[in-house]
Design an enzyme around this catalytic site. Sequence first.
Site, PDB file in Angstrom:
ATOM      1  N   GLU A  41       0.481   3.587   4.901  1.00 50.93           N
ATOM      2  CA  GLU A  41       0.803   2.299   4.300  1.00 50.93           C
ATOM      3  C   GLU A  41       2.228   2.422   3.759  1.00 50.93           C
ATOM      4  O   GLU A  41       2.523   3.360   3.006  1.00 50.93           O
ATOM      5  CB  GLU A  41      -0.172   1.980   3.155  1.00 50.93           C
ATOM      6  CG  GLU A  41       0.143   0.616   2.562  1.00 50.93           C
ATOM      7  CD  GLU A  41      -0.737   0.226   1.376  1.00 50.93           C
ATOM      8  OE1 GLU A  41      -1.672   0.976   1.040  1.00 50.93           O
ATOM      9  OE2 GLU A  41      -0.454  -0.828   0.800  1.00 50.93           O
ATOM     10  N   ARG A 268      -8.713  16.265   2.192  1.00 49.91           N
ATOM     11  CA  ARG A 268      -7.350  15.987   1.756  1.00 49.91           C
ATOM     12  C   ARG A 268      -6.662  17.270   1.343  1.00 49.91           C
ATOM     13  O   ARG A 268      -7.325  18.220   0.930  1.00 49.91           O
ATOM     14  CB  ARG A 268      -7.356  15.100   0.502  1.00 49.91           C
ATOM     15  CG  ARG A 268      -7.791  13.699   0.679  1.00 49.91           C
ATOM     16  CD  ARG A 268      -7.763  12.996  -0.670  1.00 49.91           C
ATOM     17  NE  ARG A 268      -6.421  12.503  -0.987  1.00 49.91           N
ATOM     18  CZ  ARG A 268      -5.942  11.350  -0.527  1.00 49.91           C
ATOM     19  NH1 ARG A 268      -6.670  10.598   0.255  1.00 49.91           N
ATOM     20  NH2 ARG A 268      -4.730  10.965  -0.859  1.00 49.91           N
ATOM     21  N   LYS A 278       0.553   8.147  -4.362  1.00 51.51           N
ATOM     22  CA  LYS A 278       1.847   7.453  -4.240  1.00 51.51           C
ATOM     23  C   LYS A 278       2.100   6.548  -5.435  1.00 51.51           C
ATOM     24  O   LYS A 278       3.229   6.406  -5.877  1.00 51.51           O
ATOM     25  CB  LYS A 278       1.871   6.619  -2.959  1.00 51.51           C
ATOM     26  CG  LYS A 278       2.192   7.439  -1.720  1.00 51.51           C
ATOM     27  CD  LYS A 278       2.331   6.549  -0.504  1.00 51.51           C
ATOM     28  CE  LYS A 278       0.983   6.245   0.083  1.00 51.51           C
ATOM     29  NZ  LYS A 278       1.040   5.457   1.316  1.00 51.51           N
TER      30      LYS A 278
END
Length: 565
Positions: A41, A268, A278
Amino acid sequence: MKEDNETETRSESKSFIESFIEADLKEGKNGGRIHTRFPPEPNGYLHIGHAKAICLNFGMARKYGGKCNLRFDDTNPVKEEIEYVDSIKEDIRWLGFDWEEREYYASDYFGKLFDFAVELIKKDLAYVDDQPADVISSQKGTPSQPGIESPFRKRTASENLNLFERMKQGEFDEGSRVLRAKIDMTSPNMHMRDPIIYRIIKSSHHRTGNTWIVYPMYDFAHGQSDYFEGVTHSLCTLEFEVHRPLYDWFIDQLKSDDYRPRQIEFNRLNLTYTMMSKRKLLELVREGNVSGWDDPRMPTLCGLRRRGYTPESIKRFVDLIGYTKVEAINDISLLEHAVREDLNLKAPRVLGVLNPLKVIIKNYPRDKVENVELVNNPEDESMGSRIVPFCNEVFIEQEDFMESPPNKFFRLAPGMEVRLKGAYIIKCEGFKKDEKTGNIEEVYCTYDPATRSGEHASEKKVKGTLHWVSARHAVDAEVRLYDRLFNHEDPSGQKDDDYRKFLNPASLKVLNGCKLEPSLKSAKRLEKFQFQRLGYFCVDYDSTESKLVFNRTVQLKDTWAKINK
Ligand code: ATP
Ligand code: MG
């Protein structure tokens, strides 16, 4: 759970993902096609966690002769910017991967996704809900309690079509209405309880401008985008495992042929003393706790690059930690180990003094300069050697001299002898001290001309070898030393979620007046060196002809062992 560093063998064994892919190939699924994608994204810069996903997606495509798309999941116009798109592309290229002409955007599919939503409405599988977001979320229930059906759930298809069209035309305010999939409010999987699939956002989108007023939710766009692109293996992190039934449900409604992307989840990347979100990294930037996304203390790829990390070291690290189904937090020292290993082979050795102390060699002719030849890298003969000037005044490290040393201090002290790396053995005959401050200002030595390094050096042996720089030839530099940005192993995993209180106030130390050997005068941006005994260093972006600036990438693990070899 903390993983140890005993992972050396893992890269040779096959990951569970490779086993799945190979099984699919064996079965002849998708006509033997392998197609993956990396779907960021564009709402921030990429971090080392993303590197794990990049290496996997591009790596699997490379290994099995397939393709990997770059797809920007740009479904939220409020948080997304072209700056992030550009930085993401730069970072993927820097890691050494190539999406060729396949640069896609979820926003490319807004039309198709809208049509699909209309189709769902027509089949009575979606409805417009007029309730505000907080009411909808309060009706969701809990994992152990079923949800409550919305009073708008029974709307007719024609009423829903009319309302959805008017949402699209901009007739309603943001937040006043949403489109929801009509699935099952009692499903044990919360994601299946009539998830929101469209919302009204009246902000301009970085690619589609003001064309759209309704935007698909990530969950409605993601799986279908994979499907539209012919992705065969949708590799994503573990938190999406519970979304998988929803993605499958959407694909079922698309009434596709037998093809569907296979989603495989992996763990992850989390690192000690680091946070990856982020949103939080953006806060650090906005609040000025770091100098920017590329601050060398940041876990971003641009930060690591500026710090002196190489793409090879990052890929090696990702390889070492491997892919599993178990969430873990990896030790940041393993990342440091990886960059050390890589730079050990690549970085030329140089002499630099961070905290200079002048040594005057009283019996060395004042007007004489000798050229000392030093090898650039003992690990790699092909890197050759260079000439470093030596004269009667040199700088050594302040901590390499002690007025009254303890036992086993094999450096310089009154009456003691040390070798200056590649040059002579010197003996300390005296020093000058500022009585007020106690600072040592100069050290006076003599040298033994028979001890010059090389084939004809005398038999004399000393225990210590010091790095040094000729005082008359040295170039000045600013050197930035870094420590961990946080002083807590898991700064963002704490109860109150306030990572700020774990910021390490000593994470950056700027040294001015460092003295470097003259060959460094022409060092270029991002060029990397090993300053002997001090670590690996890299030329910062702020460096200019008149003022060199270096970042320390990482310290040497075993400083003394190395220099005495
Ligand atoms: P963040 O939580 O940092 O904002 P994100 O998951 O929202 O990250 P995306 O841009 O959606 O960021 O991520 C793109 C891809 O990278 C996704 O497929 C995601 O699973 C993967 N990814 C993100 N963070 C990590 C991580 N720490 N380790 C491995 N993969 C990750
Ligand atoms: Mg995400």
